[in-house]
Design a protein around this motif. Sequence first.
Motif, mmCIF file in Angstrom:
data_model
loop_
_atom_site.group_PDB
_atom_site.id
_atom_site.type_symbol
_atom_site.label_atom_id
_atom_site.label_comp_id
_atom_site.label_asym_id
_atom_site.label_seq_id
_atom_site.Cartn_x
_atom_site.Cartn_y
_atom_site.Cartn_z
ATOM 1 N N LEU A 152 42.960 29.743 29.508
ATOM 2 C CA LEU A 152 43.982 30.718 29.868
ATOM 3 C C LEU A 152 45.288 30.464 29.130
ATOM 4 O O LEU A 152 45.669 29.318 28.896
ATOM 5 N N GLN A 153 45.964 31.553 28.816
ATOM 6 C CA GLN A 153 47.263 31.486 28.154
ATOM 7 C C GLN A 153 48.348 31.359 29.221
ATOM 8 O O GLN A 153 48.322 32.059 30.226
ATOM 9 N N LYS A 154 49.295 30.429 29.010
ATOM 10 C CA LYS A 154 50.440 30.300 29.909
ATOM 11 C C LYS A 154 51.466 31.358 29.515
ATOM 12 O O LYS A 154 51.569 31.682 28.342
ATOM 13 N N PRO A 155 52.241 31.872 30.404
ATOM 14 C CA PRO A 155 52.243 31.613 31.846
ATOM 15 C C PRO A 155 51.075 32.317 32.530
ATOM 16 O O PRO A 155 50.626 33.373 32.080
ATOM 17 N N LEU A 156 50.600 31.719 33.619
ATOM 18 C CA LEU A 156 49.488 32.303 34.370
ATOM 19 C C LEU A 156 49.943 33.580 35.069
ATOM 20 O O LEU A 156 51.094 33.717 35.459
ATOM 21 N N LYS A 157 48.994 34.490 35.216
ATOM 22 C CA LYS A 157 49.255 35.752 35.892
ATOM 23 C C LYS A 157 48.363 35.840 37.131
ATOM 24 O O LYS A 157 47.382 35.121 37.248
ATOM 25 N N VAL A 158 48.692 36.744 38.037
ATOM 26 C CA VAL A 158 47.914 36.902 39.269
ATOM 27 C C VAL A 158 46.457 37.223 38.946
ATOM 28 O O VAL A 158 45.549 36.708 39.589
ATOM 29 N N LYS A 159 46.207 38.052 37.923
ATOM 30 C CA LYS A 159 44.815 38.394 37.574
ATOM 31 C C LYS A 159 44.034 37.151 37.132
ATOM 32 O O LYS A 159 42.822 37.080 37.335
ATOM 33 N N ASP A 160 44.716 36.169 36.546
ATOM 34 C CA ASP A 160 44.057 34.921 36.162
ATOM 35 C C ASP A 160 43.574 34.157 37.400
ATOM 36 O O ASP A 160 42.539 33.504 37.376
ATOM 37 N N LEU A 161 44.334 34.248 38.479
ATOM 38 C CA LEU A 161 43.985 33.520 39.704
ATOM 39 C C LEU A 161 42.709 34.057 40.333
ATOM 40 O O LEU A 161 41.912 33.302 40.865
ATOM 41 N N GLU A 162 42.501 35.366 40.259
ATOM 42 C CA GLU A 162 41.268 35.931 40.802
ATOM 43 C C GLU A 162 40.057 35.467 39.994
ATOM 44 O O GLU A 162 38.981 35.286 40.533
ATOM 45 N N LYS A 163 40.251 35.241 38.686
ATOM 46 C CA LYS A 163 39.171 34.686 37.863
ATOM 47 C C LYS A 163 38.799 33.301 38.390
ATOM 48 O O LYS A 163 37.626 32.960 38.477
ATOM 49 N N LEU A 164 39.808 32.502 38.735
ATOM 50 C CA LEU A 164 39.550 31.142 39.232
ATOM 51 C C LEU A 164 38.631 31.187 40.445
ATOM 52 O O LEU A 164 37.685 30.415 40.540
ATOM 53 N N ARG A 165 38.915 32.096 41.368
ATOM 54 C CA ARG A 165 38.111 32.205 42.586
ATOM 55 C C ARG A 165 36.658 32.547 42.235
ATOM 56 O O ARG A 165 35.727 32.049 42.847
ATOM 57 N N SER A 166 36.478 33.375 41.215
ATOM 58 C CA SER A 166 35.121 33.803 40.847
ATOM 59 C C SER A 166 34.298 32.679 40.206
ATOM 60 O O SER A 166 33.083 32.755 40.174
ATOM 61 N N TYR A 167 34.946 31.643 39.693
ATOM 62 C CA TYR A 167 34.222 30.546 39.050
ATOM 63 C C TYR A 167 33.640 29.553 40.045
ATOM 64 O O TYR A 167 32.807 28.743 39.694
ATOM 65 N N VAL A 168 34.093 29.609 41.296
ATOM 66 C CA VAL A 168 33.615 28.684 42.320
ATOM 67 C C VAL A 168 32.352 29.270 42.933
ATOM 68 O O VAL A 168 32.312 30.434 43.320
ATOM 69 N N LYS A 169 31.320 28.450 43.015
ATOM 70 C CA LYS A 169 30.032 28.908 43.560
ATOM 71 C C LYS A 169 30.163 29.207 45.048
ATOM 72 O O LYS A 169 30.701 28.391 45.792
ATOM 73 N N PRO A 170 29.650 30.362 45.495
ATOM 74 C CA PRO A 170 29.724 30.676 46.927
ATOM 75 C C PRO A 170 28.757 29.809 47.729
ATOM 76 O O PRO A 170 27.733 29.382 47.219
#
Length: 176
Positions: free
Chosen positions: A122-140
């Motif tokens: 990810l390119q800094k500065p982080l954006k809110v849309k980047d945070l939703e990507k983070l959630r999607s990388y975690v296995k449910p």
Amino acid sequence: MAELSPEVLVHVLVVDDCLVDRKIVDKLLKASAFKVTTVESGKKALEVLGMEEEKLDKPSVKDHDVNIILTDYCMPEMNGHDLLVAVKEDSRMKSIPVVIMSSEFNPQRISRCLTDGAQEFLQKPLKVKDLEKLRSYVKPAVPVPKVGTKRKALVDLMPESNEAERRPCPAGVAVA
């Protein structure tokens, strides 16, 4: 890696040598309902993960507490790529997604990190849309139902007569 249930927050380990960047990312993540642990170096990250050299043979209670690692690339002593490699080479940790962030756009660096196992760069500065990507990388924790799985239709949505009738499809019901 720890199993997640809907009421459990995604735990992000943020690694950045810049105090200001750590605080900004910390506030951004917490505002988006993440649990956050911040450290200032790759070596401190290894300690949090229970991977410091003198304890490599002994499991730590912290081993599976972190769901995802978000690390800066440019840091002294141990950069983000070195941390990525250390995590991916450890059999207990390799399933934890690692996301690397940087304010510098360097295609060779990005390619190297992605090739070596980074989930994202990810390119800094982080954006809110980047945070939703983070959630999607975690296995449910609960397997997502496969497309086409059968579910019972609610009786009140079924037509009362034998004639065919078009009704709106209830949410979560697949139509073949």
